[in-house]
Design a protein around this motif. Structure first.
Motif, mmCIF file in Angstrom:
data_model
loop_
_atom_site.group_PDB
_atom_site.id
_atom_site.type_symbol
_atom_site.label_atom_id
_atom_site.label_comp_id
_atom_site.label_asym_id
_atom_site.label_seq_id
_atom_site.Cartn_x
_atom_site.Cartn_y
_atom_site.Cartn_z
ATOM 1 N N HIS A 7 -6.289 9.403 10.940
ATOM 2 C CA HIS A 7 -5.888 10.164 12.117
ATOM 3 C C HIS A 7 -5.130 9.611 13.238
ATOM 4 O O HIS A 7 -5.805 9.058 13.916
ATOM 5 N N SER A 8 -4.010 9.918 13.177
ATOM 6 C CA SER A 8 -3.098 9.369 14.395
ATOM 7 C C SER A 8 -2.878 10.562 15.330
ATOM 8 O O SER A 8 -3.203 11.840 15.048
ATOM 9 N N PRO A 9 -2.622 10.438 16.664
ATOM 10 C CA PRO A 9 -2.204 11.541 17.520
ATOM 11 C C PRO A 9 -1.105 12.698 16.954
ATOM 12 O O PRO A 9 -1.181 13.825 17.340
ATOM 13 N N SER A 10 -0.253 11.993 16.170
ATOM 14 C CA SER A 10 0.939 12.862 15.627
ATOM 15 C C SER A 10 0.797 13.417 14.189
ATOM 16 O O SER A 10 1.281 14.531 13.915
ATOM 17 N N THR A 11 -0.133 12.699 13.302
ATOM 18 C CA THR A 11 -0.372 13.356 11.912
ATOM 19 C C THR A 11 -1.589 12.703 11.277
ATOM 20 O O THR A 11 -2.358 11.932 12.071
ATOM 21 N N ARG A 12 -1.672 12.973 10.306
ATOM 22 C CA ARG A 12 -2.863 12.552 9.277
ATOM 23 C C ARG A 12 -2.314 11.590 8.056
ATOM 24 O O ARG A 12 -1.339 12.259 7.579
ATOM 25 N N TYR A 13 -2.770 10.341 7.870
ATOM 26 C CA TYR A 13 -2.294 9.806 6.611
ATOM 27 C C TYR A 13 -3.448 9.523 5.744
ATOM 28 O O TYR A 13 -4.526 9.154 6.049
ATOM 29 N N THR A 14 -3.095 10.035 4.561
ATOM 30 C CA THR A 14 -4.309 9.925 3.337
ATOM 31 C C THR A 14 -3.826 8.466 2.519
ATOM 32 O O THR A 14 -2.744 8.427 2.391
ATOM 33 N N ILE A 15 -5.019 7.993 2.681
ATOM 34 C CA ILE A 15 -4.940 6.686 1.820
ATOM 35 C C ILE A 15 -4.826 6.794 0.148
ATOM 36 O O ILE A 15 -5.572 7.344 -0.200
ATOM 37 N N LEU A 16 -3.638 6.648 -0.074
ATOM 38 C CA LEU A 16 -3.615 6.599 -1.916
ATOM 39 C C LEU A 16 -3.902 5.137 -2.718
ATOM 40 O O LEU A 16 -4.530 5.427 -3.827
ATOM 41 N N GLU A 17 -3.490 4.043 -2.013
ATOM 42 C CA GLU A 17 -3.974 2.823 -2.655
ATOM 43 C C GLU A 17 -3.769 1.898 -1.810
ATOM 44 O O GLU A 17 -3.050 1.818 -0.646
ATOM 45 N N PHE A 18 -4.665 0.676 -1.822
ATOM 46 C CA PHE A 18 -4.037 -0.548 -0.944
ATOM 47 C C PHE A 18 -3.137 -1.337 -1.786
ATOM 48 O O PHE A 18 -3.445 -1.725 -2.859
ATOM 49 N N ILE A 19 -2.237 -1.922 -1.145
ATOM 50 C CA ILE A 19 -0.850 -2.416 -1.773
ATOM 51 C C ILE A 19 -0.703 -3.848 -1.116
ATOM 52 O O ILE A 19 -0.103 -4.618 -1.738
ATOM 53 N N GLY A 20 -1.692 -4.328 -0.360
ATOM 54 C CA GLY A 20 -1.615 -5.855 0.178
ATOM 55 C C GLY A 20 -2.990 -6.007 1.251
ATOM 56 O O GLY A 20 -3.745 -5.043 1.528
ATOM 57 N N GLU A 21 -3.275 -7.370 1.216
ATOM 58 C CA GLU A 21 -4.308 -7.758 1.767
ATOM 59 C C GLU A 21 -3.975 -9.249 2.319
ATOM 60 O O GLU A 21 -3.598 -9.976 1.732
ATOM 61 N N GLY A 22 -4.428 -9.392 3.644
ATOM 62 C CA GLY A 22 -4.392 -10.815 3.980
ATOM 63 C C GLY A 22 -5.485 -11.055 5.166
ATOM 64 O O GLY A 22 -6.160 -10.228 5.425
ATOM 65 N N SER A 23 -5.120 -11.973 5.849
ATOM 66 C CA SER A 23 -5.969 -12.541 6.991
ATOM 67 C C SER A 23 -5.936 -11.695 7.975
ATOM 68 O O SER A 23 -6.870 -11.224 8.421
ATOM 69 N N PHE A 24 -4.931 -10.846 8.260
ATOM 70 C CA PHE A 24 -4.642 -10.003 9.257
ATOM 71 C C PHE A 24 -5.687 -8.516 9.123
ATOM 72 O O PHE A 24 -5.892 -7.766 10.044
ATOM 73 N N GLY A 25 -5.559 -8.217 7.932
ATOM 74 C CA GLY A 25 -6.481 -7.014 7.521
ATOM 75 C C GLY A 25 -5.758 -6.586 6.216
ATOM 76 O O GLY A 25 -5.421 -7.347 5.497
ATOM 77 N N LYS A 26 -5.525 -5.027 5.923
ATOM 78 C CA LYS A 26 -5.165 -4.575 4.729
ATOM 79 C C LYS A 26 -3.774 -3.824 5.016
ATOM 80 O O LYS A 26 -3.657 -3.195 6.104
ATOM 81 N N VAL A 27 -2.812 -3.443 3.947
ATOM 82 C CA VAL A 27 -1.829 -2.510 4.123
ATOM 83 C C VAL A 27 -2.173 -1.384 2.797
ATOM 84 O O VAL A 27 -2.344 -1.746 1.780
ATOM 85 N N ALA A 28 -2.204 -0.103 3.531
ATOM 86 C CA ALA A 28 -2.417 0.801 2.638
ATOM 87 C C ALA A 28 -1.150 1.676 2.323
ATOM 88 O O ALA A 28 -0.369 1.931 3.239
#
Length: 124
Positions: A7-28
């Motif tokens: 949840h952001s202040p402007s919208t809600r984002y539903t995670i569909l899948e994880f498409i990347g991962e690195g030392s910084f974290g993940k990309v969904a």
């Protein structure tokens, strides 16, 4: 977790899948509920919160430019959710690392040139 909503202040984002991962974290890959648009959300690990300030500075500069004219990825917003910093971008077909690994120099040269067209080499 897939299916979880961010949840952001402007919208809600539903995670569909994880498409990347690195030392910084993940990309969904996520769906934005306010527009049904697919986006990429970079979810940062807590130990990288300091580093994100430099990235946000660059992203704010890029956002002030015409992203289509410069062939840049569009940055939509940044928010914190449950102690994680999240950066929201347009969803691209291929990530840059995969693209670079699959190209030879003759393919990379025009891409590099496009990213430098109109960019001041000595910004203020």
């Amino acid at each position: 977790m897939v299916g979880h909503a961010l949840h952001s202040p402007s919208t809600r984002y539903t995670i569909l899948e994880f498409i990347g991962e690195g030392s910084f974290g993940k990309v969904a890959k996520c769906r934005a509920h306010n527009s049904s648009k697919l986006v990429a959300v970079k979810i940062l690990k807590k130990e990288y919160f300091q580093d994100v300030e430099d990235e946000l500075s660059v992203l704010k500069t890029i956002s002030s430019l015409n992203a289509d004219h410069f062939n840049l990825v569009t940055f939509y917003e940044q928010f914190e959710y449950l102690g994680y910093k999240c950066l929201v971008f347009e969803l691209l077909d291929v990530d840059l690392l995969h693209l670079v690994r699959s190209l030879n120099v003759n393919h990379i040269r025009p891409i590099a040139k496009q990213t430098h067209i109109g960019v001041d080499p000595n910004p203020p």
